[in-house]
Enzyme design. Structure first.
Site, short mmCIF file in Angstrom:
data_model
loop_
_atom_site.label_atom_id
_atom_site.label_comp_id
_atom_site.label_asym_id
_atom_site.label_seq_id
_atom_site.Cartn_x
_atom_site.Cartn_y
_atom_site.Cartn_z
N ARG A 1 98.10 0.45 -27.34
CA ARG A 1 96.77 -0.04 -26.96
C ARG A 1 95.77 0.21 -28.09
O ARG A 1 94.90 -0.63 -28.35
CB ARG A 1 96.30 0.63 -25.67
N CYS B 1 88.95 7.04 -24.15
CA CYS B 1 90.23 6.48 -23.69
C CYS B 1 89.95 5.07 -23.17
O CYS B 1 89.21 4.33 -23.80
CB CYS B 1 90.85 7.38 -22.63
#
Length: 284
Positions: A180, A239
């Site tokens: 990611r 995050c």
């Protein structure tokens, strides 16, 4: 005080005359709802069995505000958060222990929220409920209301601009999976990639197979190799939506390093098309 507690230490504390307040924050990041499948139900898991005396806390409803341009798990209203904590029995003069199903992310979000709003003594059960080998109960307790009044700290929280600046002047760690970070895949947010200058540091590498944290010295060495210093104003974490990032802040605390959290994280950053996006393994 150590930021984490072992199951055996918790058992001893529960047997003592003044046991800690226990919060059960079972939650999972899930794309099941988007696929038309039933989402994970932490409340049902709690009712099926929990550490005796534990009170269930709903991460989405009580540890976060409504999803929107500020991210998928923005900060909750301070008064609403305080009311939820008091209803669970939380007071400033009583220890709190938080656990989840074992991943540690949700428990860390509760730990960070309480810590940032001024509670002096909060610990996370290392390894979560999976580490607990004592009895479970299914009855729902009715705790004596607590007196905790949240007082958000002046430090410890980053907004988007501060996170961008820290990525240039200090160390901004990206706690998401490496794919990611690189932008190879993005299952939840508008676009893949990372904040320019941020360093990839998947939070999953802070734990061993059973979900328990690596030894403090090992964690300290890991973060030092990534560029962490002893300056609490020079280390930040983000995050996807401020949940696994809280677990990284917890890991840094175990290592003896204070860090700040960008709660909006990638879900907020990527929703603003004016903000730059970096891709690939290079921070820049």
């Amino acid at each position: 005080m150590n930021a984490i507690i072992t199951a055996s230490e918790l058992a001893s504390d529960l047997a003592a005359g003044n046991p800690p307040v226990l919060l059960d924050v079972r939650w999972q990041l899930s794309t099941a709802k988007a696929a038309g499948e039933p989402a994970f139900d932490g409340s049902a898991e709690y009712r099926a069995g929990h550490v005796p005396g534990a009170v269930y806390i709903d991460l989405d409803a009580e540890l976060a505000g409504h999803a929107g341009t500020s991210g998928r798990h923005p900060l909750p209203d301070t008064e609403a958060f305080g009311a939820a904590m008091r209803a669970a029995g939380v007071s400033a003069d009583r220890d709190v222990v938080v656990y989840d199903g074992g991943q540690g992310w949700a428990a860390a979000r509760a730990w960070w929220m309480l810590r940032w709003t001024g509670h002096p003594s909060v610990r996370v059960l290392d390894g979560g409920l999976a580490a607990w080998d004592g009895p479970l109960e299914t009855s729902v307790p009715a705790p004596q209301p607590g007196t905790f009044t949240p007082a958000p700290g002046a430090k410890g929280l980053l907004d988007a601009d501060a996170a961008a600046a820290l990525a240039r002047s200090g160390l901004l760690l990206d706690a998401r999976a490496a794919e990611r970070y690189r932008g190879d895949v993005e299952p939840l947010d508008r676009v893949g990639g990372h904040i320019p200058g941020a360093v990839s540091a998947p939070t999953t590498e802070n734990v061993v197979e059973n979900g328990r944290f690596r030894p403090a010295a090992e964690l300290a060495e890991r973060f030092k190799s990534l560029g962490a210093t002893g300056d609490p104003d020079q280390v930040g974490v983000y995050c996807g939506s401020g949940v696994s990032g809280a677990h990284q802040v917890l890991a840094l605390a175990v290592a003896g390093i204070d860090a700040q959290l960008y709660v909006g994280s990638w879900s907020e950053w990527s929703s603003d098309t004016s903000r730059p996006v970096a891709t690939g393994p290079d921070p820049q």
